[in-house]
Design a protein around this motif. Structure first.
Motif, PDB file in Angstrom:
ATOM      1  N   PHE A   1      56.779  10.899 -19.682  1.00  0.00           N
ATOM      2  CA  PHE A   1      56.389  10.730 -21.095  1.00  0.00           C
ATOM      3  C   PHE A   1      55.068   9.948 -21.177  1.00  0.00           C
ATOM      4  CE2 PHE A   1      60.819  10.983 -23.393  1.00  0.00           C
ATOM      5  CZ  PHE A   1      60.992  12.264 -22.910  1.00  0.00           C
ATOM      6  N   ARG A   2      54.941   8.880 -20.341  1.00  0.00           N
ATOM      7  CA  ARG A   2      53.736   8.050 -20.456  1.00  0.00           C
ATOM      8  C   ARG A   2      52.491   8.812 -20.011  1.00  0.00           C
ATOM      9  NH1 ARG A   2      55.606   3.709 -18.834  1.00  0.00           N
ATOM     10  NH2 ARG A   2      55.919   2.758 -20.876  1.00  0.00           N
ATOM     11  N   ASN A   3      52.625   9.618 -18.970  1.00  0.00           N
ATOM     12  CA  ASN A   3      51.464  10.444 -18.568  1.00  0.00           C
ATOM     13  C   ASN A   3      50.994  11.284 -19.751  1.00  0.00           C
ATOM     14  OD1 ASN A   3      51.652   9.478 -15.988  1.00  0.00           O
ATOM     15  ND2 ASN A   3      52.516  11.336 -15.097  1.00  0.00           N
ATOM     16  N   ALA A   4      51.956  11.875 -20.458  1.00  0.00           N
ATOM     17  CA  ALA A   4      51.613  12.733 -21.595  1.00  0.00           C
ATOM     18  C   ALA A   4      50.979  11.907 -22.718  1.00  0.00           C
ATOM     19  CB  ALA A   4      52.861  13.451 -22.098  1.00  0.00           C
ATOM     20  N   PHE A   5      51.528  10.727 -22.970  1.00  0.00           N
ATOM     21  CA  PHE A   5      50.989   9.834 -24.015  1.00  0.00           C
ATOM     22  C   PHE A   5      49.535   9.479 -23.699  1.00  0.00           C
ATOM     23  CE2 PHE A   5      50.447   5.247 -25.231  1.00  0.00           C
ATOM     24  CZ  PHE A   5      50.413   5.415 -26.609  1.00  0.00           C
ATOM     25  N   LEU A   6      49.294   9.094 -22.435  1.00  0.00           N
ATOM     26  CA  LEU A   6      47.942   8.679 -22.066  1.00  0.00           C
ATOM     27  C   LEU A   6      46.964   9.845 -22.147  1.00  0.00           C
ATOM     28  CD1 LEU A   6      48.811   6.250 -19.139  1.00  0.00           C
ATOM     29  CD2 LEU A   6      47.742   5.641 -21.317  1.00  0.00           C
ATOM     30  N   LEU A   7      47.426  11.056 -21.883  1.00  0.00           N
ATOM     31  CA  LEU A   7      46.543  12.230 -21.950  1.00  0.00           C
ATOM     32  C   LEU A   7      46.313  12.709 -23.380  1.00  0.00           C
ATOM     33  CD1 LEU A   7      47.394  14.649 -18.991  1.00  0.00           C
ATOM     34  CD2 LEU A   7      45.304  13.361 -19.381  1.00  0.00           C
ATOM     35  N   GLY A   8      47.076  12.199 -24.366  1.00  0.00           N
ATOM     36  CA  GLY A   8      46.806  12.580 -25.753  1.00  0.00           C
ATOM     37  C   GLY A   8      47.994  13.121 -26.529  1.00  0.00           C
ATOM     38  N   CYS A   9      49.159  13.280 -25.876  1.00  0.00           N
ATOM     39  CA  CYS A   9      50.319  13.797 -26.613  1.00  0.00           C
ATOM     40  C   CYS A   9      50.848  12.748 -27.587  1.00  0.00           C
ATOM     41  CB  CYS A   9      51.439  14.190 -25.644  1.00  0.00           C
ATOM     42  SG  CYS A   9      51.025  15.657 -24.678  1.00  0.00           S
ATOM     43  N   VAL A  10      51.445  13.217 -28.695  1.00  0.00           N
ATOM     44  CA  VAL A  10      51.950  12.287 -29.708  1.00  0.00           C
ATOM     45  C   VAL A  10      53.445  12.025 -29.558  1.00  0.00           C
ATOM     46  CG1 VAL A  10      50.179  12.895 -31.393  1.00  0.00           C
ATOM     47  CG2 VAL A  10      52.357  14.108 -31.421  1.00  0.00           C
ATOM     48  N   GLY A  11      54.149  12.859 -28.770  1.00  0.00           N
ATOM     49  CA  GLY A  11      55.584  12.676 -28.629  1.00  0.00           C
ATOM     50  C   GLY A  11      56.146  13.563 -27.543  1.00  0.00           C
ATOM     51  N   ALA A  12      57.477  13.486 -27.388  1.00  0.00           N
ATOM     52  CA  ALA A  12      58.188  14.309 -26.396  1.00  0.00           C
ATOM     53  C   ALA A  12      59.545  14.657 -26.982  1.00  0.00           C
ATOM     54  CB  ALA A  12      58.339  13.547 -25.086  1.00  0.00           C
ATOM     55  N   TRP A  13      60.303  15.495 -26.280  1.00  0.00           N
ATOM     56  CA  TRP A  13      61.634  15.858 -26.768  1.00  0.00           C
ATOM     57  C   TRP A  13      62.664  14.878 -26.216  1.00  0.00           C
ATOM     58  CZ3 TRP A  13      62.207  21.878 -25.844  1.00  0.00           C
ATOM     59  CH2 TRP A  13      61.109  22.531 -26.398  1.00  0.00           C
ATOM     60  N   SER A  14      63.660  14.540 -27.009  1.00  0.00           N
ATOM     61  CA  SER A  14      64.821  13.832 -26.445  1.00  0.00           C
ATOM     62  C   SER A  14      65.986  14.813 -26.478  1.00  0.00           C
ATOM     63  CB  SER A  14      65.131  12.535 -27.203  1.00  0.00           C
ATOM     64  OG  SER A  14      65.309  12.761 -28.582  1.00  0.00           O
TER      65      SER A  14
ATOM     66  N   VAL B   1      34.806   1.791 -29.014  1.00  0.00           N
ATOM     67  CA  VAL B   1      35.415   1.382 -30.286  1.00  0.00           C
ATOM     68  C   VAL B   1      36.155   2.568 -30.920  1.00  0.00           C
ATOM     69  CG1 VAL B   1      33.542   1.765 -31.976  1.00  0.00           C
ATOM     70  CG2 VAL B   1      35.061  -0.174 -32.256  1.00  0.00           C
ATOM     71  N   LYS B   2      35.661   3.775 -30.667  1.00  0.00           N
ATOM     72  CA  LYS B   2      36.379   4.955 -31.196  1.00  0.00           C
ATOM     73  C   LYS B   2      37.754   5.078 -30.544  1.00  0.00           C
ATOM     74  CE  LYS B   2      32.402   7.894 -32.133  1.00  0.00           C
ATOM     75  NZ  LYS B   2      31.513   8.764 -31.375  1.00  0.00           N
ATOM     76  N   GLN B   3      37.810   4.838 -29.237  1.00  0.00           N
ATOM     77  CA  GLN B   3      39.121   4.881 -28.555  1.00  0.00           C
ATOM     78  C   GLN B   3      40.042   3.800 -29.119  1.00  0.00           C
ATOM     79  OE1 GLN B   3      38.917   5.274 -24.083  1.00  0.00           O
ATOM     80  NE2 GLN B   3      36.762   4.992 -24.544  1.00  0.00           N
ATOM     81  N   CYS B   4      39.450   2.626 -29.357  1.00  0.00           N
ATOM     82  CA  CYS B   4      40.269   1.535 -29.893  1.00  0.00           C
ATOM     83  C   CYS B   4      40.794   1.883 -31.281  1.00  0.00           C
ATOM     84  CB  CYS B   4      39.459   0.238 -29.913  1.00  0.00           C
ATOM     85  SG  CYS B   4      39.155  -0.364 -28.243  1.00  0.00           S
ATOM     86  N   ARG B   5      39.987   2.605 -32.054  1.00  0.00           N
ATOM     87  CA  ARG B   5      40.452   3.016 -33.397  1.00  0.00           C
ATOM     88  C   ARG B   5      41.633   3.971 -33.294  1.00  0.00           C
ATOM     89  NH1 ARG B   5      34.717   3.967 -35.164  1.00  0.00           N
ATOM     90  NH2 ARG B   5      34.013   1.904 -35.790  1.00  0.00           N
ATOM     91  N   VAL B   6      41.622   4.854 -32.296  1.00  0.00           N
ATOM     92  CA  VAL B   6      42.757   5.778 -32.110  1.00  0.00           C
ATOM     93  C   VAL B   6      44.041   4.953 -31.937  1.00  0.00           C
ATOM     94  CG1 VAL B   6      43.792   7.460 -30.520  1.00  0.00           C
ATOM     95  CG2 VAL B   6      41.372   7.660 -31.135  1.00  0.00           C
ATOM     96  N   VAL B   7      43.971   3.957 -31.067  1.00  0.00           N
ATOM     97  CA  VAL B   7      45.157   3.134 -30.783  1.00  0.00           C
ATOM     98  C   VAL B   7      45.542   2.310 -32.018  1.00  0.00           C
ATOM     99  CG1 VAL B   7      46.011   1.206 -29.378  1.00  0.00           C
ATOM    100  CG2 VAL B   7      44.681   3.044 -28.317  1.00  0.00           C
ATOM    101  N   ALA B   8      44.560   1.680 -32.653  1.00  0.00           N
ATOM    102  CA  ALA B   8      44.854   0.790 -33.791  1.00  0.00           C
ATOM    103  C   ALA B   8      45.388   1.590 -34.983  1.00  0.00           C
ATOM    104  CB  ALA B   8      43.592   0.017 -34.183  1.00  0.00           C
TER     105      ALA B   8
END
Ligand SMILES: CC(C)(COP(=O)(O)OP(=O)(O)OC[C@H]1O[C@@H](n2cnc3c(N)ncnc32)[C@H](O)[C@@H]1OP(=O)(O)O)[C@@H](O)C(=O)NCCC(=O)NCCSC(=O)C[C@](C)(O)C(=O)O
Ligand SMILES: [Mg+2]
Length: 355
Positions: free
Chosen positions: A261-274, A323-330
């Motif tokens: 899940f974390r690999n996907a999150f870091l690459l840009g995914c917003v979620g996964a299936w449970s 700063v653009k990357q930081c805005r994505v996270v914030a």
């Protein structure tokens, strides 16, 4: 392809206007349940309070002789349950199956006003989305719906991957795409026998250190899904829709599930299936940015002022792009915190400590 001028026109008289932008409420986990399984269905009202998306699955994992029970079960659950802010999705049967036409007719007619997104499996190309697009417009018009249903495609055939960009842009209904690693592996004739996750045989090895080819050579397991997830993320981002990692089938291995899940999150995914209740909290943890990352992002944004130029923070260069990357996270953190006081408090505490 429709001309750009017609792209946002309804595809049937009386169907609602397509949306110009897809909504982006939290969707860190898409929780699958089988509406024909009474034990699972009984848990739905409680699970709905804990998940961002609840999905009534009608396709694979539902036995052939339970397909109608699953469809009718979903209608009954949707009519009798208050889902609050939790989205309700369904996964219908594949477009070549004997069930999908009745799935779509029944669900749109009976509970079209309760459903947010329809997940379509085994999408091969834009033609599959176009078929669903027109049919949904006809059914929406007949049901008198005022909000258009959105469509989510599963990337689980080699053709689907080859055509992922055209799938992502095929209709204004396109909400997102998930990786379907099990069917995709079969379609590609990969030699894995798992549902997602890695494989110990897929590795790289360091060079030999001497005559003995077995001596002192470390191996590193590689991610089987990196190429596909990265392509899917680009196709989605380029078309303003959302990418998701799909299922992780080894329910017991909560550690490797979190890694995938974390690999996907870091690459840009917003979620996964449970697929099982134990995976809900894993997805919530992974797809909510960590308080430390949020604190750092907020600090960079604050110190960068109007967002231009270059500054040094703790020995690291920051500029317009960082700063653009930081805005994505914030911005993700703010959106999640708006509905979650505990997360909001954790983010604020970390921000205070870091400043
Ligand atoms: C794996 C299974 C069989 C283990 O089910 P179990 O009953 O053996 O597990 P358990 O640990 O004993 O379950 C504990 C309790 O939790 C309940 N439970 C268990 N799961 C759920 C759930 N999801 N939602 C709500 N409740 C659930 C279960 O009923 C039980 O209730 P109880 O305490 O009252 O006895 C079961 O979890 C399950 O069927 N999950 C859903 C599977 C599914 O939807 N698969 C399809 C998606 S993956 C896919 O299709 C691939 C893809 C993308 O297409 C491609 O890669 O190609
Ligand atoms: Mg599948």
């Amino acid at each position: 392809m429709r001309s750009p001028k017609d792209f946002f026109a309804p595809l049937a008289v009386g169907a609602p206007e397509p949306l110009r932008q897809i909504p982006v409420p939290p969707s860190r986990m898409i929780h699958f349940f089988d509406p024909s399984n009474e034990k699972m269905a009984a848990k739905v009202p409680d699970i709905a309070k804990k998940v961002d998306v609840l999905l009534g699955n009608l396709e694979d994992a539902v036995r052939a002789d339970r397909k109608e029970a699953a469809r009718n079960g979903l209608v009954a659950i949707a009519k009798s349950t208050d889902f609050g802010k939790t989205q309700l999705w369904t996964r219908v049967n594949s477009l070549d199956s004997p069930w999908v036409l009745d799935d779509l007719i029944t669900l749109v007619t009976e509970i079209g006003d309760k459903l947010d997104v329809i997940m379509v499996p085994k999408v091969e190309g834009a033609q599959d989305i176009h078929y669903v697009d027109r049919l949904l417009a006809q059914l929406e018009a007949r049901a008198g719906l005022t909000k258009p249903l959105l469509v989510h495609a599963i990337l689980e055939t080699a053709s689907g991957v080859a055509n992922v960009e055209e799938i992502a842009g095929a209709s204004p209904r396109m909400q997102g795409i998930s990786l379907g690693p099990a069917d995709l592996a079969a379609s590609r004739r990969m030699k894995t026998t798992r549902v997602g996750g890695g494989h110990p045989g897929y590795l790289v090895r360091t060079d030999p250190t001497g005559e003995d080819l077995n001596e002192g050579r470390t191996t590193y397991q590689q991610d089987l899904w990196h190429y596909t997830v990265a392509r899917m993320v680009d196709a989605c981002a380029a078309n303003g829709i959302l990418p998701y990692y799909g299922p992780f089938g080894d329910i017991r291995d909560v550690v490797a599930c979190e890694d995938q899940f974390r690999n996907a999150f870091l690459l840009g995914c917003v979620g996964a299936w449970s697929l099982h209740p134990v995976q809900i909290d894993i997805a919530k943890k992974v797809f909510s940015p960590s308080p430390e990352d949020v604190a750092w992002a907020r600090r960079v944004i604050a110190e960068m002022g109007d967002g231009t130029g270059a500054v040094m923070i703790d020995g690291k260069m920051q500029d317009d792009a960082s700063v653009k990357q930081c805005r994505v996270v914030a911005e993700l953190a703010d959106a999640l915190a708006a509905d979650d006081p505990e997360l909001a408090a954790a983010y604020d505490a970390a921000t205070k400590e870091a400043s």
